[in-house]
Design a protein around this motif. Structure first.
Motif: not given
Length: 230
Positions: A65-75, A77-80
């Motif tokens: 969930r944190s990985i997805v959340s971090n992606k949503n906070d950094n539109d 930057n695809n960090n998945i």
């Protein structure tokens, strides 16, 4: 007194692999004290879309969930990561983890459409003890993360050897440790001395740094032990 000691002993074992009644209790405790720490730990990893990422002791999927959340906070930057490997020895936790994966898979898939791998395989879940990870090739992993797990890795040198095998040169493993919260005299919480843990990690071939992560909450604060493969 005997019954109390028996219950406390069962409770300690449940923290390593929660199951049954005591497992329900320990999972409830973990769900209250771990999420903030895990979210911060995942954020500090600075994950990239090219990374192969492994979480040891993935629990119910807070890390996912944190990985997805971090992606949503950094539109922008695809960090998945291109491959996410979750290792969890508790059957009860794995059931919850599978549900979390099912829920998040569409979001993960949307961010990996250009990846050559089958999108259904972005997240892999394994029940193996991380002392042996045959599903990971030598020098194949960029980043590994484990919150409140290192205490149970016994003997630690064998786990460190396997971690070093799968890490790429320059790859990292991060142990999140709440030394101030764990029992100091226990047959279950074996690794509770920071200096001893760091020494074993160094002997295994890791360059180690230690940092205290202050989140403003004594239950959430933790020590980050970061090992970089030489």
């Amino acid at each position: 007194m005997i019954l109390i000691k028996f219950f406390l002993g069962a409770l300690e074992n449940s923290f390593r692999s929660p199951s049954g009644l005591t497992g329900w209790f320990t999972r409830s405790v973990m769900s209250k004290v771990n999420p903030i720490s895990i979210q911060e730990g995942i954020k500090r990893l600075d994950l990239k879309e090219t990374d192969v990422f492994v979480e040891i002791g993935a629990g119910s999927g807070v890390g996912l969930r944190s990985i997805v959340s971090n992606k949503n906070d950094n539109d922008n930057n695809n960090n998945i990561p291109s491959r996410i490997v979750c290792i969890e020895i508790s059957q009860d936790f794995r059931r919850e983890l599978e549900q979390t994966k099912k829920e998040l898979l569409p979001l993960l898939k949307d961010n990996n459409d250009d990846n050559d791998n089958d999108n259904n395989d972005i997240v892999e879940i394994y029940s193996d003890d991380c002392k042996s990870m045959p599903f990971l090739k030598d020098n194949s992993v960029d980043k590994m993360f484990a919150m409140n797990v290192v205490y149970f890795l016994d003997p630690l040198d064998e786990y460190t050897k396997e971690i070093c095998r799968v890490l790429k040169p320059g790859g990292m493993v991060v142990f999140g440790c709440k030394f101030q919260k764990v029992p100091q005299d226990s047959n279950v919480f074996v690794n509770v001395d920071e200096d001893a843990i760091v020494g074993t990690m160094k002997q295994g071939g890791l360059a180690v740094t230690s940092a205290f992560v202050d989140l403003g909450d004594d239950d959430a604060n933790y020590t980050e032990l970061k090992g970089i493969k030489k």
